[in-house]
Design an enzyme around this catalytic site. Sequence first.
Site, PDB file in Angstrom:
ATOM      1  N   GLY A 162      11.910  -0.191  -8.065  1.00  0.00           N
ATOM      2  CA  GLY A 162      10.476  -0.514  -8.071  1.00  0.00           C
ATOM      3  C   GLY A 162       9.699  -0.012  -9.272  1.00  0.00           C
TER       4      GLY A 162
ATOM      5  N   GLU B 270       7.894   7.630 -10.144  1.00  0.00           N
ATOM      6  CA  GLU B 270       8.186   6.831  -8.944  1.00  0.00           C
ATOM      7  C   GLU B 270       7.055   5.824  -8.743  1.00  0.00           C
ATOM      8  OE1 GLU B 270       9.980   5.547  -6.850  1.00  0.00           O
ATOM      9  OE2 GLU B 270      10.201   6.645  -4.974  1.00  0.00           O
ATOM     10  N   ASP B 271       7.390   4.674  -8.186  1.00  0.00           N
ATOM     11  CA  ASP B 271       6.357   3.670  -7.938  1.00  0.00           C
ATOM     12  C   ASP B 271       5.414   4.094  -6.818  1.00  0.00           C
ATOM     13  OD1 ASP B 271       8.305   3.463  -5.970  1.00  0.00           O
ATOM     14  OD2 ASP B 271       8.768   1.359  -6.333  1.00  0.00           O
TER      15      ASP B 271
ATOM     16  N   ASP C 112       5.657   7.529   0.118  1.00  0.00           N
ATOM     17  CA  ASP C 112       5.228   7.164   1.477  1.00  0.00           C
ATOM     18  C   ASP C 112       5.505   8.359   2.393  1.00  0.00           C
ATOM     19  OD1 ASP C 112       4.529   5.783   3.748  1.00  0.00           O
ATOM     20  OD2 ASP C 112       6.312   4.524   3.799  1.00  0.00           O
TER      21      ASP C 112
ATOM     22  N   LYS D 295       0.732   6.853  -0.995  1.00  0.00           N
ATOM     23  CA  LYS D 295       0.437   6.268   0.316  1.00  0.00           C
ATOM     24  C   LYS D 295       0.351   7.411   1.319  1.00  0.00           C
ATOM     25  CE  LYS D 295       2.953   2.958   2.686  1.00  0.00           C
ATOM     26  NZ  LYS D 295       3.802   1.757   2.656  1.00  0.00           N
TER      27      LYS D 295
ATOM     28  N   PHE E 103       1.222  -2.089   3.585  1.00  0.00           N
ATOM     29  CA  PHE E 103       2.367  -2.131   2.686  1.00  0.00           C
ATOM     30  C   PHE E 103       1.877  -2.622   1.330  1.00  0.00           C
ATOM     31  CE2 PHE E 103       6.721  -3.249   1.417  1.00  0.00           C
ATOM     32  CZ  PHE E 103       7.383  -2.140   1.937  1.00  0.00           C
ATOM     33  N   VAL E 104       2.519  -2.166   0.270  1.00  0.00           N
ATOM     34  CA  VAL E 104       2.042  -2.486  -1.067  1.00  0.00           C
ATOM     35  C   VAL E 104       3.106  -3.279  -1.816  1.00  0.00           C
ATOM     36  CG1 VAL E 104       1.127  -1.490  -3.186  1.00  0.00           C
ATOM     37  CG2 VAL E 104       0.792  -0.298  -1.035  1.00  0.00           C
TER      38      VAL E 104
ATOM     39  N   ASP F  15       8.331  -4.370  -4.073  1.00  0.00           N
ATOM     40  CA  ASP F  15       8.734  -5.551  -3.307  1.00  0.00           C
ATOM     41  C   ASP F  15       8.588  -5.329  -1.801  1.00  0.00           C
ATOM     42  OD1 ASP F  15      10.933  -3.657  -3.059  1.00  0.00           O
ATOM     43  OD2 ASP F  15      12.042  -5.309  -2.158  1.00  0.00           O
TER      44      ASP F  15
ATOM     45  N   ARG G 203       7.815  -8.851  -6.296  1.00  0.00           N
ATOM     46  CA  ARG G 203       7.908  -7.881  -7.401  1.00  0.00           C
ATOM     47  C   ARG G 203       7.231  -8.372  -8.668  1.00  0.00           C
ATOM     48  NH1 ARG G 203      11.619  -3.680  -6.436  1.00  0.00           N
ATOM     49  NH2 ARG G 203      13.512  -4.313  -5.385  1.00  0.00           N
TER      50      ARG G 203
HETATM   51  P1  IMP Z   1       9.457   7.502   0.986  1.00  0.00           P
HETATM   52  O1  IMP Z   1      10.829   8.133   0.922  1.00  0.00           O
HETATM   53  O2  IMP Z   1       9.095   7.141   2.397  1.00  0.00           O
HETATM   54  O3  IMP Z   1       8.375   8.313   0.308  1.00  0.00           O
HETATM   55  O4  IMP Z   1       9.543   6.101   0.328  1.00  0.00           O
HETATM   56  C1  IMP Z   1       9.727   5.884  -0.967  1.00  0.00           C
HETATM   57  C2  IMP Z   1      10.368   4.538  -1.213  1.00  0.00           C
HETATM   58  O5  IMP Z   1      10.135   3.581  -0.161  1.00  0.00           O
HETATM   59  C3  IMP Z   1       9.746   3.947  -2.449  1.00  0.00           C
HETATM   60  O6  IMP Z   1      10.523   4.252  -3.566  1.00  0.00           O
HETATM   61  C4  IMP Z   1       9.736   2.468  -2.176  1.00  0.00           C
HETATM   62  O7  IMP Z   1      10.948   1.920  -2.607  1.00  0.00           O
HETATM   63  C5  IMP Z   1       9.708   2.340  -0.671  1.00  0.00           C
HETATM   64  N1  IMP Z   1       8.335   2.046  -0.190  1.00  0.00           N
HETATM   65  C6  IMP Z   1       7.588   2.823   0.624  1.00  0.00           C
HETATM   66  N2  IMP Z   1       6.398   2.247   0.873  1.00  0.00           N
HETATM   67  C7  IMP Z   1       6.400   1.089   0.189  1.00  0.00           C
HETATM   68  C8  IMP Z   1       5.424   0.032   0.029  1.00  0.00           C
HETATM   69  O8  IMP Z   1       4.310   0.056   0.559  1.00  0.00           O
HETATM   70  N3  IMP Z   1       5.790  -1.003  -0.776  1.00  0.00           N
HETATM   71  C9  IMP Z   1       6.998  -1.071  -1.402  1.00  0.00           C
HETATM   72  N4  IMP Z   1       7.936  -0.124  -1.272  1.00  0.00           N
HETATM   73  C10 IMP Z   1       7.636   0.945  -0.487  1.00  0.00           C
END
Ligand code: IMP
Length: 177
Positions: A44, A99-100, A103, A131, A152-153, A159, A165
Site C-alpha cells: 500500500g 506505512e500507508d 489501524d 485510523k 475503510f480507506v 486497496d 489502489r
Molecule cells: P494494522 O495492523 O491493523 O494496523 O493494519 C495495518 C494494515 O492493514 C495496513 O498496512 C493496511 O494494509 C491494512 N489496512 C488497515 N486499514 C485499512 C484501510 O482502511 N484501508 C486499506 N488498508 C487498510
Amino acid sequence: MIGQYKILKKITEEEIRQQVKKIARDIIKEYQNREPILIGILNGVFIFLSDLVREIPIPLKIDFVRLASYGSKNVSSGEIKLTKDIELPIEGNPVIIVEDIIDTGLTLSYLVRHIKEREPESVKICVLINKLERREKEVMIDYWGFEIKKGFVVGYGLDYNEKFRYLPYILNLEMKD
Ligand code: IMP
C-alpha cells in the site's frame, strides 16, 4: 457512492500534496546530514513513499518489507508473518518506517520489534493515515498526514481486496461488515 460503498469523506490530491510536503519538511529538519534509511511496508505504501522521497532532497536510502496478516477481509487477526525482509544493513543507522495506514497497530508493533533486534541507531514511524477506531497496540507515531475516525480507506495506493489502489485521491468508505 463508489460501486456499492457510501463515501464518508474525500481527501483531495491537493490536500495529500500539502500533507506530504509537511511531513517531508519535518523529516528534512531532523535528518539533515544523517542519511536515514526509509523502510516502506508493501504494497500500500508505494505511491506515498515515492511522492514523499521526491520532497526530501537529502541523502537517504530506501528498502522495503512485506508482511502478511491473516484475518477477516478488512481487519487483521494479529497473526503476522514477514514475507519479505529488509535487505540493507541497518545496524547503527537511523531508520524511518513508512506505512500507508495504521489501524489496530499490530503490524507496526510487530515490525518495530523486528527492526529493533537489528540494533539501528533509532527507529521512527511515519504513516499517511492514522485510523483511530480500532487501535489495539499502542504505537508511537512520529509523522502522520491524516486522522480518520471510522470506515475503510482506499485510493493513493490503498486497496480494498485489490480494488481502488489507482485512485489519485483518498476515499473514506462506509463498511457495513
Ligand atoms: P494494522 O495492523 O491493523 O494496523 O493494519 C495495518 C494494515 O492493514 C495496513 O498496512 C493496511 O494494509 C491494512 N489496512 C488497515 N486499514 C485499512 C484501510 O482502511 N484501508 C486499506 N488498508 C487498510
